[in-house]
Write a protein that holds these residues in place. Structure first.
Motif, PDB file in Angstrom:
ATOM      1  N   VAL A  95     -18.340  78.786  -1.744  1.00 37.13           N
ATOM      2  CA  VAL A  95     -18.475  78.473  -0.320  1.00 37.13           C
ATOM      3  C   VAL A  95     -19.578  77.445  -0.135  1.00 37.13           C
ATOM      4  N   ASN A  96     -19.331  76.475   0.725  1.00 38.00           N
ATOM      5  CA  ASN A  96     -20.307  75.411   0.943  1.00 38.00           C
ATOM      6  C   ASN A  96     -21.359  75.742   1.993  1.00 38.00           C
ATOM      7  N   ARG A  97     -20.980  76.561   2.983  1.00 32.78           N
ATOM      8  CA  ARG A  97     -21.914  76.810   4.101  1.00 32.78           C
ATOM      9  C   ARG A  97     -21.518  78.099   4.818  1.00 32.78           C
ATOM     10  N   VAL A  98     -22.514  78.838   5.304  1.00 33.78           N
ATOM     11  CA  VAL A  98     -22.288  80.050   6.086  1.00 33.78           C
ATOM     12  C   VAL A  98     -23.082  79.943   7.379  1.00 33.78           C
ATOM     13  N   VAL A  99     -22.430  80.167   8.520  1.00 31.76           N
ATOM     14  CA  VAL A  99     -23.123  80.124   9.805  1.00 31.76           C
ATOM     15  C   VAL A  99     -22.717  81.323  10.654  1.00 31.76           C
ATOM     16  N   VAL A 100     -23.601  81.737  11.542  1.00 30.81           N
ATOM     17  CA  VAL A 100     -23.294  82.720  12.578  1.00 30.81           C
ATOM     18  C   VAL A 100     -23.017  81.956  13.862  1.00 30.81           C
ATOM     19  N   ALA A 101     -21.922  82.277  14.538  1.00 34.12           N
ATOM     20  CA  ALA A 101     -21.562  81.617  15.796  1.00 34.12           C
ATOM     21  C   ALA A 101     -21.650  82.648  16.914  1.00 34.12           C
ATOM     22  N   THR A 102     -22.506  82.380  17.905  1.00 30.62           N
ATOM     23  CA  THR A 102     -22.700  83.359  18.976  1.00 30.62           C
ATOM     24  C   THR A 102     -22.990  82.655  20.289  1.00 30.62           C
ATOM     25  N   ASP A 103     -22.854  83.416  21.379  1.00 28.05           N
ATOM     26  CA  ASP A 103     -23.204  82.904  22.701  1.00 28.05           C
ATOM     27  C   ASP A 103     -24.406  83.651  23.264  1.00 28.05           C
TER      28      ASP A 103
END
Length: 266
Positions: free
Chosen positions: A48-56
């Motif tokens: 995997v190249n990148r891990v992000v958390v996506a939130t509001d």
């Protein structure tokens, strides 16, 4: 193929408000939030190249950044994680060939589930989205049936054809088996593991499609692909002796903590 993992997380869950920040205690008694445990699961995936958390939500952002996660802030108008993943990919500038939606309520996800999923999508050039399915043993299936009898929405089940193309997903237990299962190692029912791998073009198109009647009835985001004629590939994965469950309801917290203790997971 370049791979991005997005962990969508929202605070205002209808069934379980604040769920991403609920703490789970591991085998040694250490408490970590659900979103941190899901991030740890994502970070264990190879290739995997990148891990992000996506939130509001600022509370989730602050918690995620405190344990070292990269966070992308997204709109608060999205109704599901796929829409949130689409915005996150766009905000990052796009460019990833495969985007994985590792939903933030599955902290026990083994790394090979995601690795096998990515490999399955790569091996089938006609598939635009892939998702894992895990054959239920008798004990798991009985747990599904018990949830439904109690009026709880537990795991999701999947049915698919010989070509592994999805035929339907449901929060009901399908197919109907007409019997009570005991400790059989295998049953005809497949647990849908709530992870998705999308090709970039299919993910980008998703938010522009209106939710169809099946998606609205079931509350299952993957049905929007099917209702728009897109091919959803079911990739069968193996538990390899590992216990797996998502955190769907408050009653699942002790269940997950028991599993972590039995598997000696911190």
């Amino acid at each position: 193929m370049s791979v991005l993992i997005v962990i969508p997380a929202r605070y205002a869950s209808t069934r379980y408000p604040g769920k991403p920040l609920v703490e789970l205690r591991g085998a040694s008694g250490v408490a970590r939030s659900l979103i941190e445990r899901s991030w740890q699961a994502a970070m264990s995936v190879g290739g995997v190249n990148r891990v992000v958390v996506a939130t509001d939500d600022e509370r989730i952002r602050a918690a995620a950044e405190a344990f070292g996660a990269e966070v992308v802030m997204t709109a608060d108008t999205w109704v599901n994680g796929t829409e949130r993943c689409a915005e996150a990919h766009e905000k990052l500038g796009g460019g990833y060939e495969v985007i994985v939606n590792l939903q933030g309520d599955a902290p026990l996800t083994p790394h090979w589930f995601v690795e096998d999923l990515i490999a399955g999508l790569r091996a089938d050039p006609e598939a635009e989205i892939a998702t894992p399915v895990l054959r239920c043993d008798g004990a798991t299936l009985n747990g599904f049936l018990e949830d439904r009898r109690a009026g709880r929405v537990g795991g999701t089940t999947a049915v698919f054809g010989r070509d592994k193309q999805a035929l339907y997903f449901s929060k009901e237990v399908i197919p109907y088996t007409g019997k009570t299962w005991e400790t059989e190692p295998e049953t005809p029912v497949f647990h849908h593991v709530g992870i998705y791998a999308y090709r970039a073009d299919a993910l980008a198109a998703y938010p522009d499609w209106p939710a169809g009647p099946l998606e609205k009835l079931e509350g299952l985001e993957q049905l929007r692909f099917m209702e728009n004629g897109r091919r959803v590939l079911c990739v069968e994965v193996s538990a390899r002796g590992r216990q797996f469950w998502e955190l769907n309801n408050p009653e699942d917290v002790p269940k997950l903590e028991k599993m972590m203790a039995e598997m000696n997971l911190d």
